[in-house]
Design an enzyme around this catalytic site. Sequence first.
Site, mmCIF file in Angstrom:
data_model
loop_
_atom_site.group_PDB
_atom_site.id
_atom_site.type_symbol
_atom_site.label_atom_id
_atom_site.label_comp_id
_atom_site.label_asym_id
_atom_site.label_seq_id
_atom_site.Cartn_x
_atom_site.Cartn_y
_atom_site.Cartn_z
ATOM 1 N N ASP A 143 86.315 94.519 -13.153
ATOM 2 C CA ASP A 143 86.204 93.680 -14.402
ATOM 3 C C ASP A 143 86.463 92.396 -14.092
ATOM 4 O OD1 ASP A 143 86.152 93.159 -17.207
ATOM 5 O OD2 ASP A 143 87.340 95.065 -17.441
ATOM 6 N N GLY A 168 93.080 92.338 1.096
ATOM 7 C CA GLY A 168 92.135 92.543 2.103
ATOM 8 C C GLY A 168 93.012 92.644 3.467
ATOM 9 N N GLU A 191 98.357 94.473 -8.442
ATOM 10 C CA GLU A 191 98.029 94.139 -7.159
ATOM 11 C C GLU A 191 98.397 95.334 -6.332
ATOM 12 O OE1 GLU A 191 96.356 91.157 -5.721
ATOM 13 O OE2 GLU A 191 96.381 90.018 -7.721
#
Length: 275
Positions: A143, A168, A191
């Site tokens: 999104d 990452g 997160e």
Amino acid sequence: MSDIEKIINDAWEIKDKIKPDTDKNLNEAVKEMIDNLNEGKITVAEPQGNDWKINDWIQKGILLSFRINKRKIIGGPYNAWNDFEHLPGKTAGWTEKEFTRAGFRMVPNCVVRNGSFIGKGAVIMPNSFINIGGYCGENSMLDTSARIGSASRLGANCHLSAGAGLGGILEPVGSKPTIIEDNCFIGALSEVVEGVIVRKGSVISMGCYIGKSSKIYNRITGEISSGEIPAGSVVVPGTLPPKKPGGANLYCLVIIKQVDEKTRSKTSLNDLLRD
């Protein structure tokens, strides 16, 4: 893959000496690796039974790619970037034929770097970002302003809500990347980072921050864990009481219930998150 894997592993042993013109075979091996990442033929995190195998040679190859490629000006429909020549954008130069074959939809003003994978039926919304080595599974939604970091994996039939991010991980080599398994929902502005695994069918409420050391309290069992959300979990942010009187409460994630796939398919997100 064994040949390019060996070339990359050998080059990693002398990585400090690697430059753009050091070894033609290495340049070709890294290019082939990136092409295979684009196609989803290889991934940093590979399912292996109920666990995940980490292909650390791919992490090495991605890191080496920044040593063997030079920076250049890359043009785009809205801006120009000063970036590495191997990262012009996954779909740079594509025609309708390539988009039809790939089978996903990209909305203008998203950034998807070369060396990432997007499955058929996926939708990538504006201002979202997928880094090299990132993986977006079939029929998943990324999104507005959501992010998939390097080597992170979003499974099939998932929804990564607006502003949510998967951190990452490329270094240290061999580290497990952030993994969201199939059929998961990650709420807005949440997160998930540091190699946390969210198992199949889980629902993460908005505003959850989950790192490797974040405490996860299972209200059903009373157990406290970290690093992994069990399958079918419904998770909201919460706090743990202080260990000593007068101390501060500690932020945690709370598993308020666990549901099976049948329940998940028949129940709305609002119902699942309602206590």
